[in-house]
Design an enzyme around this catalytic site. Structure first.
Site, PDB file in Angstrom:
ATOM      1  N   ASP A   1       0.871  -1.174   0.000  1.00 11.33           N
ATOM      2  CA  ASP A   1       0.000   0.000   0.000  1.00 11.33           C
ATOM      3  C   ASP A   1       0.909   1.225   0.000  1.00 11.33           C
ATOM      4  O   ASP A   1       1.551   1.528   1.006  1.00 11.33           O
ATOM      5  CB  ASP A   1      -0.891  -0.012   1.245  1.00 11.33           C
ATOM      6  N   VAL A   2       0.999   1.916  -1.143  1.00 15.87           N
ATOM      7  CA  VAL A   2       1.960   3.016  -1.246  1.00 15.87           C
ATOM      8  C   VAL A   2       1.591   4.208  -0.377  1.00 15.87           C
ATOM      9  O   VAL A   2       2.414   5.114  -0.186  1.00 15.87           O
ATOM     10  CB  VAL A   2       2.140   3.474  -2.712  1.00 15.87           C
TER      11      VAL A   2
ATOM     12  N   ASN B   1       4.548   4.334 -10.475  1.00 15.83           N
ATOM     13  CA  ASN B   1       3.454   4.189 -11.428  1.00 15.83           C
ATOM     14  C   ASN B   1       2.092   4.040 -10.750  1.00 15.83           C
ATOM     15  O   ASN B   1       1.060   4.248 -11.395  1.00 15.83           O
ATOM     16  CB  ASN B   1       3.727   2.967 -12.313  1.00 15.83           C
TER      17      ASN B   1
ATOM     18  N   TYR C   1      -7.680  14.841 -10.408  1.00 13.34           N
ATOM     19  CA  TYR C   1      -6.567  14.205 -11.109  1.00 13.34           C
ATOM     20  C   TYR C   1      -5.520  15.233 -11.548  1.00 13.34           C
ATOM     21  O   TYR C   1      -4.315  15.036 -11.387  1.00 13.34           O
ATOM     22  CB  TYR C   1      -7.111  13.453 -12.319  1.00 13.34           C
TER      23      TYR C   1
ATOM     24  N   LYS D   1      -1.523  15.441 -10.488  1.00 12.21           N
ATOM     25  CA  LYS D   1      -0.443  15.286 -11.459  1.00 12.21           C
ATOM     26  C   LYS D   1       0.427  16.544 -11.560  1.00 12.21           C
ATOM     27  O   LYS D   1       1.631  16.446 -11.851  1.00 12.21           O
ATOM     28  CB  LYS D   1      -1.009  14.900 -12.826  1.00 12.21           C
TER      29      LYS D   1
END
Length: 261
Positions: free
Chosen positions: A71-72, A98, A166, A170
């Site tokens: 789990d990042v 990623n 999003y 980013k």
């Protein structure tokens, strides 16, 4: 051969979000290029399936790949990932950040704060936690150094309609890429970013049927082959320590990005 000699011949990578899409294809591309790859993702069964699929085609690759459920967004889980890779291979040369979650697809006034926080936790905090752990490992290499490739997006430059969550995440990844590239210089750690546009993954399968445009209309958009996206990551990873592809944009040739608006 001593362990030090062995370490010099190894190239070891971690790919997050490795269970599907671009991550899965990149694992295969790196392994084909001789890398040992640790696959990280939330679902162990999906990671195991990636390895099984690769080993069916390349039976001698059994020692090249390992799967570690991660789990990042959880610092302890990320640390276990990097500790396990260190115990197995003794070094780390490449991290492909990623792991990520896609756009909610609602206008900003209807975007829930819970969804926004989830987006930032995975796309930004996850990238930061993995980058921090990679810095610590890459500094310990002999000689020190390595490469970190962040999966950005064309939305890191130009947003689509209904993508506040999003797009914000980013843009943050782009800021992290630049700041970490500066911090990495003294350790010979190259930090860079690849921005994809309309890669044909499961997530993008509906694009041929129509994508929301800036004027509110829907129109079909062309896509590019997943293998070419993965090969682009492998190319960036193949650069020698003294060179870096700082930013790369890889997109379907005719997608509406240049001139979007």
């Amino acid at each position: 051969m001593t362990r030090h000699d062995t370490e010099k011949t190894l190239r070891v990578a971690i790919v997050t979000g490795a269970g599907s899409g671009i991550g899965r294809a990149t694992v295969h591309a790196l392994a084909n290029d001789g890398w040992c790859v640790a696959l990280a993702g939330r679902r162990q069964e999906a990671l195991d399936a990636v390895i099984r699929d690769y080993e069916q085609h390349v039976p001698e690759s059994a020692s090249k790949l390992m799967a570690i459920a991660t789990d990042v967004t959880n610092a302890a889980s990320v640390q276990r990932l990097f500790d396990t890779v260190q115990e197995r291979y003794g070094r780390l040369d490449l991290l492909f950040n990623n792991a990520g979650v896609g756009v909610e697809g609602v206008s900003v006034e209807n975007l829930s704060i819970e969804r926004f926080r989830t987006m930032l936790d995975i796309n930004v905090i996850g990238t930061l936690l993995c980058t921090q752990a990679a810095f610590r490992r890459m500094r310990a290499n002999n000689p020190p150094g390595g490469r970190i490739i962040n999966n950005g997006s064309l939305s890191a430059h130009t947003p689509r309609l209904h993508s506040a969550d999003y797009t914000a995440s980013k843009h943050a990844v782009s800021g992290l890429t630049k700041a970490c590239a500066l911090d990495g210089r003294k350790y010979d750690i190259a930090v860079c970013q690849i921005d994809f546009g309309n890669v044909l993954t499961e997530m993008a399968a509906g694009m041929a049927g129509g994508v929301l445009q800036a004027n509110g209309e829907r129109a079909p958009e062309p896509t590019m082959d997943l293998a070419h996206a993965a090969q682009s990551v492998a190319y960036m990873a193949s650069m020698p320590p003294g060179a870096n592809v700082q930013f790369m944009t890889v997109m379907a040739t005719k997608m509406p990005f240049i001139g979007r608006g």
